[in-house]
Design a protein around this motif. Structure first.
Motif, PDB file in Angstrom:
ATOM      1  N   ILE A 147       0.855  -1.180   0.000  1.00 48.20           N
ATOM      2  CA  ILE A 147       0.000   0.000   0.000  1.00 48.20           C
ATOM      3  C   ILE A 147       0.894   1.235   0.000  1.00 48.20           C
ATOM      4  CG2 ILE A 147      -1.798   1.301   1.214  1.00 48.20           C
ATOM      5  CD1 ILE A 147      -2.766  -1.336   0.036  1.00 48.20           C
ATOM      6  N   ALA A 148       0.883   1.977  -1.090  1.00 51.47           N
ATOM      7  CA  ALA A 148       1.742   3.157  -1.217  1.00 51.47           C
ATOM      8  C   ALA A 148       1.272   4.257  -0.272  1.00 51.47           C
ATOM      9  CB  ALA A 148       1.728   3.652  -2.661  1.00 51.47           C
ATOM     10  N   ASP A 149       2.240   5.052   0.229  1.00 48.52           N
ATOM     11  CA  ASP A 149       1.938   6.174   1.125  1.00 48.52           C
ATOM     12  C   ASP A 149       1.058   5.705   2.281  1.00 48.52           C
ATOM     13  OD1 ASP A 149       1.929   8.728   2.119  1.00 48.52           O
ATOM     14  OD2 ASP A 149       0.522   9.535   0.646  1.00 48.52           O
ATOM     15  N   ALA A 150       1.484   4.611   2.928  1.00 50.32           N
ATOM     16  CA  ALA A 150       0.639   3.942   3.916  1.00 50.32           C
ATOM     17  C   ALA A 150       0.302   4.826   5.106  1.00 50.32           C
ATOM     18  CB  ALA A 150       1.331   2.667   4.395  1.00 50.32           C
ATOM     19  N   ALA A 151       1.213   5.702   5.532  1.00 50.90           N
ATOM     20  CA  ALA A 151       0.941   6.546   6.696  1.00 50.90           C
ATOM     21  C   ALA A 151      -0.267   7.447   6.458  1.00 50.90           C
ATOM     22  CB  ALA A 151       2.168   7.383   7.040  1.00 50.90           C
ATOM     23  N   ARG A 152      -0.392   7.947   5.242  1.00 47.15           N
ATOM     24  CA  ARG A 152      -1.532   8.812   4.930  1.00 47.15           C
ATOM     25  C   ARG A 152      -2.783   7.990   4.645  1.00 47.15           C
ATOM     26  NH1 ARG A 152      -3.963  10.523   0.336  1.00 47.15           N
ATOM     27  NH2 ARG A 152      -2.389   9.504  -0.961  1.00 47.15           N
ATOM     28  N   ARG A 153      -2.623   6.913   3.886  1.00 50.87           N
ATOM     29  CA  ARG A 153      -3.791   6.140   3.462  1.00 50.87           C
ATOM     30  C   ARG A 153      -4.372   5.285   4.589  1.00 50.87           C
ATOM     31  NH1 ARG A 153      -4.856   4.184  -2.183  1.00 50.87           N
ATOM     32  NH2 ARG A 153      -6.786   5.191  -1.516  1.00 50.87           N
ATOM     33  N   ALA A 154      -3.653   5.154   5.685  1.00 46.25           N
ATOM     34  CA  ALA A 154      -4.202   4.437   6.833  1.00 46.25           C
ATOM     35  C   ALA A 154      -5.453   5.123   7.375  1.00 46.25           C
ATOM     36  CB  ALA A 154      -3.153   4.318   7.943  1.00 46.25           C
ATOM     37  N   GLU A 155      -5.630   6.394   7.064  1.00 47.69           N
ATOM     38  CA  GLU A 155      -6.812   7.137   7.524  1.00 47.69           C
ATOM     39  C   GLU A 155      -7.972   7.046   6.532  1.00 47.69           C
ATOM     40  OE1 GLU A 155      -6.826   8.314  10.584  1.00 47.69           O
ATOM     41  OE2 GLU A 155      -4.806   7.453  10.660  1.00 47.69           O
ATOM     42  N   ALA A 156      -7.803   6.311   5.451  1.00 47.60           N
ATOM     43  CA  ALA A 156      -8.870   6.171   4.449  1.00 47.60           C
ATOM     44  C   ALA A 156      -9.762   4.985   4.806  1.00 47.60           C
ATOM     45  CB  ALA A 156      -8.261   5.989   3.061  1.00 47.60           C
ATOM     46  N   TYR A 157     -10.905   4.916   4.119  1.00 52.81           N
ATOM     47  CA  TYR A 157     -11.907   3.881   4.366  1.00 52.81           C
ATOM     48  C   TYR A 157     -11.885   2.850   3.235  1.00 52.81           C
ATOM     49  CZ  TYR A 157     -13.603   6.892   8.074  1.00 52.81           C
ATOM     50  OH  TYR A 157     -13.694   7.650   9.216  1.00 52.81           O
ATOM     51  N   PRO A 158     -12.406   1.635   3.479  1.00 48.93           N
ATOM     52  CA  PRO A 158     -12.303   0.563   2.471  1.00 48.93           C
ATOM     53  C   PRO A 158     -12.795   0.949   1.085  1.00 48.93           C
ATOM     54  CG  PRO A 158     -13.024  -0.374   4.549  1.00 48.93           C
ATOM     55  CD  PRO A 158     -12.995   1.118   4.740  1.00 48.93           C
ATOM     56  N   HIS A 159     -13.875   1.739   0.988  1.00 49.54           N
ATOM     57  CA  HIS A 159     -14.423   2.057  -0.331  1.00 49.54           C
ATOM     58  C   HIS A 159     -13.502   2.955  -1.143  1.00 49.54           C
ATOM     59  CE1 HIS A 159     -15.708   5.687   1.885  1.00 49.54           C
ATOM     60  NE2 HIS A 159     -15.672   6.290   0.693  1.00 49.54           N
ATOM     61  N   GLN A 160     -12.478   3.496  -0.514  1.00 48.26           N
ATOM     62  CA  GLN A 160     -11.542   4.382  -1.201  1.00 48.26           C
ATOM     63  C   GLN A 160     -10.355   3.614  -1.807  1.00 48.26           C
ATOM     64  OE1 GLN A 160     -11.419   6.978   2.450  1.00 48.26           O
ATOM     65  NE2 GLN A 160     -11.552   8.623   0.930  1.00 48.26           N
ATOM     66  N   PHE A 161     -10.417   2.290  -1.785  1.00 49.86           N
ATOM     67  CA  PHE A 161      -9.351   1.472  -2.333  1.00 49.86           C
ATOM     68  C   PHE A 161      -9.892   0.577  -3.439  1.00 49.86           C
ATOM     69  CE2 PHE A 161      -8.043   2.619   1.900  1.00 49.86           C
ATOM     70  CZ  PHE A 161      -6.675   2.818   1.803  1.00 49.86           C
ATOM     71  N   SER A 162      -8.999   0.152  -4.325  1.00 50.40           N
ATOM     72  CA  SER A 162      -9.384  -0.797  -5.377  1.00 50.40           C
ATOM     73  C   SER A 162      -9.530  -2.194  -4.775  1.00 50.40           C
ATOM     74  CB  SER A 162      -8.327  -0.815  -6.475  1.00 50.40           C
ATOM     75  OG  SER A 162      -7.117  -1.389  -5.986  1.00 50.40           O
ATOM     76  N   GLY A 163     -10.061  -3.123  -5.577  1.00 47.96           N
ATOM     77  CA  GLY A 163     -10.223  -4.484  -5.101  1.00 47.96           C
ATOM     78  C   GLY A 163      -8.913  -5.135  -4.713  1.00 47.96           C
ATOM     79  N   GLY A 164      -7.884  -4.938  -5.536  1.00 50.31           N
ATOM     80  CA  GLY A 164      -6.582  -5.512  -5.223  1.00 50.31           C
ATOM     81  C   GLY A 164      -5.986  -4.915  -3.960  1.00 50.31           C
ATOM     82  N   GLN A 165      -6.160  -3.605  -3.759  1.00 49.31           N
ATOM     83  CA  GLN A 165      -5.657  -2.969  -2.543  1.00 49.31           C
ATOM     84  C   GLN A 165      -6.401  -3.472  -1.311  1.00 49.31           C
ATOM     85  OE1 GLN A 165      -6.267   1.097  -3.873  1.00 49.31           O
ATOM     86  NE2 GLN A 165      -4.062   1.421  -4.082  1.00 49.31           N
TER      87      GLN A 165
END
Length: 343
Positions: A147-165
């Motif tokens: 998961i790229a830029d994990a420190a920032r994306r850790a605050e995102a929700y599941p619907h904000q990611f692709s299926g593979g992510q």
């Protein structure tokens, strides 16, 4: 994180596991006489049609069956008996000593919690880490699974990611506490070919890094061929064939295994101006209450005899492996000999 191993017992030892599930027809057998042994670092594949019992077997190992289900036999994890264990015991094992990657990551993730919080949760529950320490560990896990830029994306929700992510995130959750055993139930079904390769490569790398055992469930014979050392073929809640993956692929013994392999689409077999039909297994997978008490494949098998439906077939060594390869098929001896003669 890896856990020190002090027990000489196999990591997982399943003996005579049987599961009966509630249906409108009452309790009916769904899993019959399952035996398996798995050591640390081993990889095991499980194949079979939908309804063959693959996922139910794994849910039984995790203590996730319906409340009305009846389970008998023995399931030992590091020597600890799990059949009949309390909910508290299973809660201490799930996500800690055993991790599971489910087929549909969107249903496995909580849509109203950030992914960082979800990956950190088992770290707080099982390892007692503080909120900040668990978040830092979660970010490191997300980075490791790609998961790229994990420190920032850790605050995102599941619907904000692709299926593979999302599938990578569920893998991070399953690995958070450094489990001894990872169960992956159809982890690449909804992904395109490129993402499938990436996820499977990630699983191989993580198993090698952490010394875990892996159970990989798949409908895809190619996935099993390339990713596990041992395999089981299941039908009607029973194991009909098992052995080293290379041996089973080279010498398919059971009629059901042969039917599965024959039905594979093969590139390059289409004749000019024609579209040859794939061979199919006659009939259909029976409902649980209709599975015969003997061989579960009786009736669909071209070699069916009167005794097949009532007599449980023995697990026999496949004749071709006179060198001692642990490859067995559950079928009548004379049928195996005839099939081997026609191979």
């Amino acid at each position: 994180m890896t856990r020190p191993h002090q027990s000489s017992a196999p990591l997982l030892l399943v003996e005579n596991l049987q599961v009966a599930l509630p249906t409108p027809h009452g309790l009916v057998p769904a899993i019959r006489n399952i035996h398996l042994r798995l050591e640390r670092g081993q990889t095991l594949g499980v194949i079979g049609e939908s309804g063959s019992g693959k996922s139910i077997t794994m849910l039984a190992l995790m203590g996730l069956l319906p409340e009305q289900a009846q389970v008998s036999g023995s399931v030992k994890l590091n020597g600890q008996e799990m059949v009949g264990a309390s909910d508290a015991t299973f809660c201490g094992i799930r996500g800690n000593r055993v991790g599971m990657v489910f087929q549909d990551p969107m249903s496995a993730l909580n849509p109203v919690q950030t992914i960082g919080r979800q990956v950190a949760e088992p770290l707080r529950l099982h390892r007692g880490l503080s909120r900040n320490a668990a978040r830092a560990e979660a970010v490191a896990l997300l980075t490791r699974v790609g998961i790229a830029d994990a420190a920032r994306r850790a605050e995102a929700y599941p619907h904000q990611f692709s299926g593979g992510q999302r599938q990578r995130i569920t893998i991070a959750m399953a690995l958070a506490c450094g489990p001894d055993l990872l169960i992956a139930d159809e982890p690449t079904t909804a992904l395109d070919a490129t993402l499938q390769l990436q996820i499977l490569q990630l699983l191989r790398e993580l198993v090698a890094e952490r010394g875990m055992a892996l159970i990989l469930i798949s409908h895809d014979l190619g996935v099993i061929a390339q990713n596990v050392d041992q395999m089981l073929v299941m039908y009607g809640g029973s194991i009909v064939e098992r052995g080293p993956t290379a041996a089973v692929f080279q010498h398919m013994a059971h009629p059901y295994t042969r039917g599965l392999f024959a039905a594979r689409p093969m590139i390059g077999l289409r004749a000019e101006g024609q579209r040859p039909r794939l061979p199919t297994i006659t009939g259909h997978v029976p409902e649980l209450q209709d599975i015969p008490p003997g061989c579960p494949f009786a009736g669909r098998c071209a070699w069916t005899e009167a005794s097949c439906a009532s007599t449980t077939p023995p697990a026999l060594a496949v004749p071709v492996h006179s060198s001692g390869a642990a490859h067995t098929a559950s079928c009548q001896p004379h049928v195996l000999r005839q099939l081997e003669a026609t191979a």
